[in-house]
Design a protein around this motif. Structure first.
Motif, PDB file in Angstrom:
ATOM      1  N   PRO A 220     -49.479  21.376 -37.315  1.00 19.95           N
ATOM      2  CA  PRO A 220     -48.872  20.898 -36.073  1.00 19.95           C
ATOM      3  C   PRO A 220     -49.520  19.629 -35.528  1.00 19.95           C
ATOM      4  CG  PRO A 220     -50.304  22.752 -35.630  1.00 19.95           C
ATOM      5  CD  PRO A 220     -50.262  22.599 -37.119  1.00 19.95           C
ATOM      6  N   ASN A 221     -50.727  19.326 -35.973  1.00 20.90           N
ATOM      7  CA  ASN A 221     -51.450  18.157 -35.458  1.00 20.90           C
ATOM      8  C   ASN A 221     -52.111  17.387 -36.596  1.00 20.90           C
ATOM      9  OD1 ASN A 221     -51.016  18.808 -32.613  1.00 20.90           O
ATOM     10  ND2 ASN A 221     -52.426  20.507 -32.978  1.00 20.90           N
ATOM     11  N   PRO A 222     -51.314  16.775 -37.475  1.00 23.44           N
ATOM     12  CA  PRO A 222     -51.918  16.081 -38.614  1.00 23.44           C
ATOM     13  C   PRO A 222     -52.639  14.795 -38.240  1.00 23.44           C
ATOM     14  CG  PRO A 222     -49.556  15.698 -38.561  1.00 23.44           C
ATOM     15  CD  PRO A 222     -49.849  16.714 -37.489  1.00 23.44           C
ATOM     16  N   GLY A 223     -52.300  14.236 -37.061  1.00 20.71           N
ATOM     17  CA  GLY A 223     -52.854  12.937 -36.703  1.00 20.71           C
ATOM     18  C   GLY A 223     -52.103  11.824 -37.391  1.00 20.71           C
ATOM     19  N   PRO A 224     -52.262  10.581 -36.927  1.00 26.52           N
ATOM     20  CA  PRO A 224     -51.567   9.446 -37.552  1.00 26.52           C
ATOM     21  C   PRO A 224     -51.876   9.358 -39.042  1.00 26.52           C
ATOM     22  CG  PRO A 224     -52.589   8.789 -35.476  1.00 26.52           C
ATOM     23  CD  PRO A 224     -53.086  10.165 -35.776  1.00 26.52           C
ATOM     24  N   GLY A 225     -50.857   9.303 -39.854  1.00 28.37           N
ATOM     25  CA  GLY A 225     -51.044   9.202 -41.294  1.00 28.37           C
ATOM     26  C   GLY A 225     -51.492  10.485 -41.957  1.00 28.37           C
ATOM     27  N   GLY A 226     -51.455  11.603 -41.224  1.00 27.52           N
ATOM     28  CA  GLY A 226     -51.899  12.870 -41.791  1.00 27.52           C
ATOM     29  C   GLY A 226     -50.923  13.417 -42.812  1.00 27.52           C
ATOM     30  N   VAL A 227     -51.396  14.370 -43.596  1.00 27.60           N
ATOM     31  CA  VAL A 227     -50.597  14.990 -44.647  1.00 27.60           C
ATOM     32  C   VAL A 227     -50.011  16.296 -44.123  1.00 27.60           C
ATOM     33  CG1 VAL A 227     -50.622  15.965 -46.964  1.00 27.60           C
ATOM     34  CG2 VAL A 227     -52.035  13.959 -46.429  1.00 27.60           C
ATOM     35  N   ASP A 228     -48.709  16.474 -44.310  1.00 24.03           N
ATOM     36  CA  ASP A 228     -48.060  17.714 -43.891  1.00 24.03           C
ATOM     37  C   ASP A 228     -48.256  18.757 -44.988  1.00 24.03           C
ATOM     38  OD1 ASP A 228     -46.571  19.674 -42.755  1.00 24.03           O
ATOM     39  OD2 ASP A 228     -44.624  18.739 -43.091  1.00 24.03           O
ATOM     40  N   GLU A 229     -49.148  19.701 -44.757  1.00 20.57           N
ATOM     41  CA  GLU A 229     -49.449  20.739 -45.724  1.00 20.57           C
ATOM     42  C   GLU A 229     -49.794  22.020 -44.970  1.00 20.57           C
ATOM     43  OE1 GLU A 229     -52.877  19.563 -47.947  1.00 20.57           O
ATOM     44  OE2 GLU A 229     -54.217  19.608 -46.222  1.00 20.57           O
ATOM     45  N   PRO A 230     -49.759  23.176 -45.626  1.00 22.61           N
ATOM     46  CA  PRO A 230     -50.191  24.406 -44.959  1.00 22.61           C
ATOM     47  C   PRO A 230     -51.637  24.280 -44.486  1.00 22.61           C
ATOM     48  CG  PRO A 230     -49.032  24.902 -46.989  1.00 22.61           C
ATOM     49  CD  PRO A 230     -49.256  23.421 -46.996  1.00 22.61           C
ATOM     50  N   ILE A 231     -51.916  24.895 -43.363  1.00 21.17           N
ATOM     51  CA  ILE A 231     -53.252  24.786 -42.787  1.00 21.17           C
ATOM     52  C   ILE A 231     -53.694  26.151 -42.291  1.00 21.17           C
ATOM     53  CG2 ILE A 231     -52.349  24.123 -40.503  1.00 21.17           C
ATOM     54  CD1 ILE A 231     -54.857  22.330 -40.223  1.00 21.17           C
ATOM     55  N   GLY A 232     -54.951  26.489 -42.548  1.00 21.41           N
ATOM     56  CA  GLY A 232     -55.511  27.742 -42.072  1.00 21.41           C
ATOM     57  C   GLY A 232     -56.113  27.563 -40.694  1.00 21.41           C
ATOM     58  N   GLU A 233     -56.243  28.669 -39.985  1.00 21.70           N
ATOM     59  CA  GLU A 233     -56.808  28.601 -38.638  1.00 21.70           C
ATOM     60  C   GLU A 233     -57.770  29.758 -38.402  1.00 21.70           C
ATOM     61  OE1 GLU A 233     -55.537  28.487 -33.898  1.00 21.70           O
ATOM     62  OE2 GLU A 233     -53.990  28.695 -35.429  1.00 21.70           O
ATOM     63  N   VAL A 234     -58.923  29.424 -37.837  1.00 23.00           N
ATOM     64  CA  VAL A 234     -59.805  30.431 -37.259  1.00 23.00           C
ATOM     65  C   VAL A 234     -59.184  30.735 -35.895  1.00 23.00           C
ATOM     66  CG1 VAL A 234     -62.134  30.933 -36.418  1.00 23.00           C
ATOM     67  CG2 VAL A 234     -61.815  29.519 -38.467  1.00 23.00           C
TER      68      VAL A 234
END
Length: 302
Positions: A220-234
C-alpha cells in the motif's frame, strides 16, 4: 461541496478510485486500513465530498479510531493547488465538534501547511519501518527455557489473546481495549492466517506473548518508484507485562520474520511503531529494520 454524516452508496466506489489515483501519484495510500472501512460501511460521523462535473475530486471523513475520533482527507492529484484541501479541512472542522485527530500519511508537506494554517498540533508520529528478508536467512528464535511456539487456534485462543493484548497495549489508543467481536471479525478477513499468528506459551499452555503477522498482496505504500509486490507485516507483537525481561520480544520478532520469509515467501516486511516507543524502535532496529515513512496525526483539542 457536499457535507453529510455518511457517504452515499454510489460514492463509495468513487472514493476508492480517488484514493487509488492519489496513491499512484504519491506512492502512499491516503487512507488507513483500520479507518477507511468506516467510510465504506457507513460508520462515519462526517463525510465531505467535492465534485468537478461528474468526477469526485476531493473527500474527507471522520470516524471512530479506537477511543478517538480521527479523520482523513484526499484531493485528486489533478486538482491540487486550487484550495480544495483547505476548503475540505475548514468545513470538516466546522462540521465536527470536539477533539479531532487528523492523519497525514507519509507526512505530506501540504498537510504540514494546512495544519499550521488551522492551528493544529502535531501530536503523534507513527513510524513505518521495513527490512528485506530471504528464505533461510534468519536464525532459529532463542526462546526462554520452558517456552514454545504454536499457531493461534480460532475458537480456542481468543480469550487468552484478549487478556494479553489488552494488558500489553493498555496505553494504546487503537490496539488497547480489543473485544471478542474485534478478534472474531479479524478472523473473517481474507488476510487472516492463523499459521502466521504465533503464540509463545509456557509448559501449562499459558500465553506469554504473540506475533500476529499478515501478508498483503499489494504494497500500500511503495514510495516513489517502488515495486508493487506482496509484502509481509509485523501486524501486532505483544508480551504479557509479567513476562517482560525474558527476551520474548526479540524471539517472537525473529520467529515471525522466519515465517514470513520461509513460509509466506515475501521479500519485504513492514511494521508500524509509535515514534516515542523508544524500546520497541530499538528492538526492531536491532533486527535490521530501518525507517521507510512516517504518518503524522495532528490534533484539534476539545
Amino acid at each position: 461541496m457536499s457535507v453529510a454524516r455518511v457517504f452515499e452508496a454510489t460514492e463509495v466506489a468513487e472514493l476508492s478510485a480517488l484514493a487509488d489515483r492519489a496513491s499512484a501519484a504519491d506512492g502512499v495510500a491516503p487512507f488507513a486500513d483500520d479507518l477507511f472501512p468506516a467510510a465504506r460501511d457507513g460508520a462515519t460521523t462526517a463525510a465531505l465530498s467535492v465534485r468537478a462535473g461528474d468526477r469526485l475530486v476531493g473527500a474527507a471523513y471522520a470516524a471512530a479510531q479506537g477511543d478517538r475520533l480521527a479523520a482523513e482527507l484526499v484531493v485528486d492529484p489533478a486538482y491540487r493547488r486550487q484550495g480544495l484541501g483547505g476548503a475540505l479541512l475548514a468545513d470538516l472542522l466546522d462540521f465536527v465538534t470536539g477533539e479531532l485527530w487528523l492523519w497525514s500519511h507519509a507526512d505530506h508537506p501540504g498537510a504540514v501547511a494546512l495544519a499550521r494554517r488551522y492551528g493544529l498540533e502535531r501530536a503523534r508520529e507513527l513510524l513505518q519501518l521495513r527490512r528485506r528478508v530471504a528464505p533461510g536467512s534468519l536464525p532459529e528464535p532463542r526462546l526462554p527455557d520452558g517456552v514454545r511456539l504454536r499457531p493461534f487456534e480460532p475458537g480456542r485462543d481468543e480469550a487468552a489473546w484478549l487478556e494479553v493484548n489488552n494488558a500489553a497495549f493498555a496505553w494504546h489508543p487503537e490496539q488497547g481495549g480489543q473485544t471478542l467481536d474485534d478478534i472474531r471479525s479479524a478472523e473473517t478477513s481474507p488476510d487472516f492466517d492463523p499459521a502466521g499468528f504465533l503464540l509463545a506459551v509456557d509448559a501449562d499452555d499459558r500465553l506469554l506473548g504473540f506475533h500476529w503477522t499478515k501478508v498483503h498482496a499489494h504494497d500500500p505504500n511503495p514510495g516513489p518508484g517502488g515495486v508493487d509486490e506482496p509484502i509481509g507485516e509485523v501486524y501486532v507483537l505483544g508480551v504479557a507485562p509479567d513476562a517482560h525481561g525474558r527476551g520474548l520480544g526479540g524471539a517472537l520478532t525473529v520467529a515471525g520474520l522466519r515465517y514470513l520469509a520461509d513460509v509466506a515467501g515475501v521479500r519485504t516486511v513492514t511494521l508500524y511503531v509509535e515514534g516515542d516507543n523508544t524500546a520497541a524502535v530499538r528492538l526492531y532496529e536491532r533486527e535490521g529494520f530501518t525507517r521507510h515513512a512516517v504518518d503524522v496525526a495532528y490534533r484539534r483539542d476539545a
